[in-house]
Design an enzyme around this catalytic site. Structure first.
Site, PDB file in Angstrom:
ATOM      1  N   ASN A 169      -1.947  -9.233   0.600  1.00 37.75           N
ATOM      2  CA  ASN A 169      -2.336  -8.315  -0.471  1.00 37.75           C
ATOM      3  C   ASN A 169      -2.993  -9.106  -1.604  1.00 37.75           C
ATOM      4  OD1 ASN A 169      -0.169  -9.219  -2.362  1.00 37.75           O
ATOM      5  ND2 ASN A 169       1.109  -8.474  -0.681  1.00 37.75           N
ATOM      6  N   ASP A 212       5.680  -5.098   3.535  1.00 35.77           N
ATOM      7  CA  ASP A 212       6.725  -4.226   4.069  1.00 35.77           C
ATOM      8  C   ASP A 212       6.717  -4.232   5.593  1.00 35.77           C
ATOM      9  OD1 ASP A 212       7.739  -3.389   1.610  1.00 35.77           O
ATOM     10  OD2 ASP A 212       6.103  -1.944   1.364  1.00 35.77           O
ATOM     11  N   LYS A 258      -6.091 -17.080  19.519  1.00 33.41           N
ATOM     12  CA  LYS A 258      -6.917 -16.134  18.762  1.00 33.41           C
ATOM     13  C   LYS A 258      -7.124 -14.847  19.578  1.00 33.41           C
ATOM     14  CE  LYS A 258     -11.377 -15.500  16.670  1.00 33.41           C
ATOM     15  NZ  LYS A 258     -12.779 -15.798  16.829  1.00 33.41           N
ATOM     16  N   PHE A 267      10.322  -5.267  -9.467  1.00 38.08           N
ATOM     17  CA  PHE A 267       9.052  -4.737  -9.933  1.00 38.08           C
ATOM     18  C   PHE A 267       8.699  -3.534  -9.070  1.00 38.08           C
ATOM     19  CE2 PHE A 267       6.572  -7.206 -13.047  1.00 38.08           C
ATOM     20  CZ  PHE A 267       7.542  -8.119 -13.376  1.00 38.08           C
ATOM     21  N   LYS A 319      13.638   3.523  -6.595  1.00 37.63           N
ATOM     22  CA  LYS A 319      13.821   2.139  -6.121  1.00 37.63           C
ATOM     23  C   LYS A 319      14.984   1.472  -6.858  1.00 37.63           C
ATOM     24  CE  LYS A 319       8.951   1.504  -5.083  1.00 37.63           C
ATOM     25  NZ  LYS A 319       7.682   0.880  -5.467  1.00 37.63           N
ATOM     26  N   LYS A 362      17.921   0.250  -4.417  1.00 36.01           N
ATOM     27  CA  LYS A 362      18.063  -1.198  -4.222  1.00 36.01           C
ATOM     28  C   LYS A 362      19.243  -1.778  -5.003  1.00 36.01           C
ATOM     29  CE  LYS A 362      13.150  -1.648  -3.136  1.00 36.01           C
ATOM     30  NZ  LYS A 362      12.142  -2.605  -2.691  1.00 36.01           N
TER      31      LYS A 362
HETATM   32  N1  CTP Z   1      10.436  -6.119  -2.367  1.00 33.32           N
HETATM   33  C1  CTP Z   1      11.188  -7.019  -1.636  1.00 33.32           C
HETATM   34  N2  CTP Z   1      11.076  -7.079  -0.279  1.00 33.32           N
HETATM   35  C2  CTP Z   1      10.237  -6.246   0.372  1.00 33.32           C
HETATM   36  C3  CTP Z   1       9.456  -5.329  -0.369  1.00 33.32           C
HETATM   37  C4  CTP Z   1       9.585  -5.295  -1.736  1.00 33.32           C
HETATM   38  O1  CTP Z   1      11.955  -7.773  -2.228  1.00 33.32           O
HETATM   39  N3  CTP Z   1      10.144  -6.340   1.693  1.00 33.32           N
HETATM   40  C5  CTP Z   1      10.629  -6.063  -3.824  1.00 33.32           C
HETATM   41  C6  CTP Z   1       9.412  -6.440  -4.624  1.00 33.32           C
HETATM   42  O2  CTP Z   1       9.410  -7.834  -4.915  1.00 33.32           O
HETATM   43  C7  CTP Z   1       9.604  -5.603  -5.872  1.00 33.32           C
HETATM   44  C8  CTP Z   1      10.322  -4.369  -5.391  1.00 33.32           C
HETATM   45  O3  CTP Z   1      10.917  -4.746  -4.159  1.00 33.32           O
HETATM   46  O4  CTP Z   1      10.445  -6.244  -6.812  1.00 33.32           O
HETATM   47  C9  CTP Z   1       9.483  -3.150  -5.179  1.00 33.32           C
HETATM   48  O5  CTP Z   1       8.329  -3.449  -4.446  1.00 33.32           O
HETATM   49  P1  CTP Z   1       7.245  -2.331  -4.129  1.00 33.32           P
HETATM   50  O6  CTP Z   1       6.222  -2.898  -3.192  1.00 33.32           O
HETATM   51  O7  CTP Z   1       6.756  -1.698  -5.410  1.00 33.32           O
HETATM   52  O8  CTP Z   1       8.082  -1.232  -3.419  1.00 33.32           O
HETATM   53  P2  CTP Z   1       8.663  -1.122  -1.998  1.00 33.32           P
HETATM   54  O9  CTP Z   1      10.145  -1.208  -2.093  1.00 33.32           O
HETATM   55  O10 CTP Z   1       7.996  -2.051  -1.060  1.00 33.32           O
HETATM   56  O11 CTP Z   1       8.305   0.392  -1.655  1.00 33.32           O
HETATM   57  P3  CTP Z   1       6.849   1.067  -1.423  1.00 33.32           P
HETATM   58  O12 CTP Z   1       5.985  -0.014  -0.835  1.00 33.32           O
HETATM   59  O13 CTP Z   1       7.148   2.163  -0.517  1.00 33.32           O
HETATM   60  O14 CTP Z   1       6.385   1.529  -2.774  1.00 33.32           O
END
Ligand code: CTP
Length: 398
Positions: A209, A278, A288, A323, A337, A341
Site C-alpha cells: 500500500n 489484511d 516468477k 489507527f 474497531k 480490537k
Molecule cells: N492492523 C493490524 N493488523 C492488521 C490490520 C490492521 O494491526 N492485519 C491495525 C493497524 O495498524 C491499525 C488498525 O489495525 O492500527 C486499523 O487498521 P485499518 O486498516 O484502518 O483497519 P482494519 O482493521 O484493517 O479494517 P478495514 O481494513 O476493514 O478498515
C-alpha cells in the site's frame, strides 16, 4: 521543538567553523534564539559578522565587551540559556572545559552554565584519538556533557579518519533529544508500528500500500523526546529512521506480527500506525509467475490482525492505541474497531481529506476513546504525534 529556546552556540577554532554558520541558520529556522560566542582563534576562520547577520545578535568574543543587548556578563548569558552547544569543539576548548579553565568569553560562559551542555568535537584524527583528548571527553561526559561524536571521513589536513564535525542534522537531533520536550514518558516502554507491509506473490512481485511510515516515525521520535524507551517495528519505507530508537525492520504482515507479539508483553504502551495488509497471496510462487492467455484470479488468505491480537493478550495497565484509515463513515467504523480490537484509543483519519493520510507531512485526525472524541485541525505529523502522546498521557494519569 526548539521554538523559543535560548541557545548559546559556542564556536571554537577549527576549519569546521563554517559549518556552525549553517547550524546557526538551522537553529534560527527552527525558531530558536541563538547567541554565538566565538573563541578569538575561531575568528581567524569566520568573522563574527557572519553570525551577527544570521542570528541578529552581536557575536561575543571578548569577555570585557560591554556593548551588548542583554547584560554582557557571562553569568547573565549563562542564566539566559536553555542549552549551550559547542560546535565545533576543538581539542583545546574540550581540554579547558574538562578542567574548568575559564580564560576567555566562551570558556567562562560554559563554566557558568548550569543548563544542558553539548559538545561536538572536530579535529585531526590523531588529536581526537590522543589519550589526553579521550580522557578529557570522558571527564566531560562524567560532568554531564552530551557529546556528539565526530564522523569518519576525509579531513581538511588530508588524513582520513574520525574527526569530522558531526553533520548538522545529527547535532540538531541531539539538541532536540536533550531539550526538545518535557520528559513526561520517562521510564515508559513504547512500541510503535509504522509503514506498509509487503506480501510476496513470487520472487519479483508483492502486494502493498502507499504508507510511507511518516506518522509512525513521528510518534516514535516524539515518544523518545518525551523520555520513553522506544521500539519501532517498521515495514519497508524510504523515510529516514528516527535516531535513538530501537528499530526492528520487517517486510510482511507475518513478520510484523511476530516482531510485535514477541515484544508486546514488555511494553507499557503500544501504538500501531502501520498499514498492515489484511490479505496475502495464499501461495508464494517459487518462480516468477508467467503470464497466460486470458484473465487470472489471485487466491488470498487473511493475515493476523496484530492490533486485535495485542488487544486480546493485553496485560492490565497496558495502553493500546490503533489507527483507523477510512474513506467513508470514519467515526462509526473507527468506533467499531476500538471495541472489536479491545483497545483504549483509536486515531481516525479520512483518506479523502486533503492534508491527511499517506505520504504528506500533515494529518487531520480525530482521537477516539470509549467516552470521548477530539477532532484536531490539520497539523504537521510531528504535532499530531505530540497530541496523541498528550492524550495518552492524560488517559494514563486518569
Ligand atoms: N492492523 C493490524 N493488523 C492488521 C490490520 C490492521 O494491526 N492485519 C491495525 C493497524 O495498524 C491499525 C488498525 O489495525 O492500527 C486499523 O487498521 P485499518 O486498516 O484502518 O483497519 P482494519 O482493521 O484493517 O479494517 P478495514 O481494513 O476493514 O478498515
Amino acid at each position: 521543538m526548539l521554538q523559543g529556546k535560548n541557545i548559546i552556540l559556542g564556536v571554537s577554532s577549527s576549519i569546521a567553523c563554517y559549518k556552525s554558520a549553517y547550524l546557526a541558520r538551522a537553529l534560527i529556522k527552527k525558531g530558536a534564539n541563538v547567541q554565538v560566542v566565538m573563541t578569538k582563534n575561531a575568528t581567524q576562520f569566520l568573522t563574527p559578522l557572519t553570525f551577527e547577520q544570521l542570528t541578529g545578535r552581536k557575536c561575543l568574543v571578548d569577555t570585557f565587551d560591554r556593548n551588548f543587548e542583554i547584560k554582557v556578563e557571562h553569568i547573565s548569558l549563562a542564566q539566559w540559556a536553555d542549552a549551550c552547544l559547542i560546535a565545533p569543539a576543538s581539542a583545546n576548548v574540550l581540554a579547558k572545559m574538562a578542567h574548568g579553565i575559564a580564560d576567555d568569553m566562551l570558556t567562562t560562559t560554559v563554566l557558568a552554565c548550569d543548563c544542558p551542555k553539548l559538545a561536538a568535537p572536530a579535529m585531526n584524527t590523531r588529536m581526537y584519538e590522543n589519550p589526553a583528548t579521550r580522557e578529557n571527553l570522558e571527564t566531560l561526559r562524567r560532568h554531564g556533557f552530551t557529546l556528539v561524536e565526530p564522523e569518519e571521513g576525509f579531513l581538511a589536513c588530508g588524513d582520513v579518519g574520525k574527526g569530522k564535525l558531526a553533520n548538522e542534522e545529527v547535532i540538531l537531533d541531539y539538541l532536540e533529544a536533550v531539550i526538545g520536550a518535557e520528559k513526561d514518558f520517562n521510564g515508559q516502554r513504547v512500541l510503535v508500528t509504522a509503514g506498509p507491509t509487503r506480501e510476496a506473490l513470487d520472487p519479483v512481485r508483492f502486494l502493498t500500500n502507499h504508507s510511507t511510515g511518516k506518522m509512525g516515525y513521528a510518534i516514535a521520535k516524539a515518544a523518545f523526546l518525551r523520555g520513553a524507551k522506544v521500539t519501532l517495528v517498521t515495514g519497508k519505507t524510504e523515510t529516514p529512521k528516527p535516531r535513538f530508537v530501537d528499530v526492528v525492520e520487517v517486510v510482511s504482515a507475518r513478520q510484523m506480527y511476530e516482531a510485535v507479539m514477541s515484544r508486546a508483553s514488555e511494553q507499557d504502551i503500544l501504538i500501531m500506525a502501520a498499514a498492515v495488509a489484511d490479505y496475502r497471496p495464499q501461495n508464494i510462487a517459487a518462480e516468477k509467475i508467467k503470464k497466460m492467455d486470458g484473465d487470472s484470479v489471485l487466491p488470498l488468505e487473511r493475515t493476523d490482525d496484530i492490533l486485535a491480537s495485542a488487544g486480546a493478550a493485553r496485560r492490565p495497565g497496558q495502553f493500546l492505541c490503533g489507527f483507523s484509515m477510512e474513506t467513508e463513515h470514519m467515526l462509526e467504523n473507527s468506533r467499531k474497531k476500538l471495541e472489536k480490537k479491545n483497545i483504549d484509543m483509536i486515531v481516525a483519519n479520512n483518506l479523502r481529506q486533503e492534508g491527511a493520510g499517506f505520504g504528506v507531512d500533515t494529518n487531520i485526525v480525530t482521537l477516539i476513546t470509549k467516552d470521548s472524541e477530539e477532532s484536531l485541525p490539520m497539523l504537521s505529523k510531528d504535532e499530531v504525534a505530540m497530541k496523541i502522546l498528550d492524550a495518552i498521557a492524560a488517559r494514563i494519569k486518569e
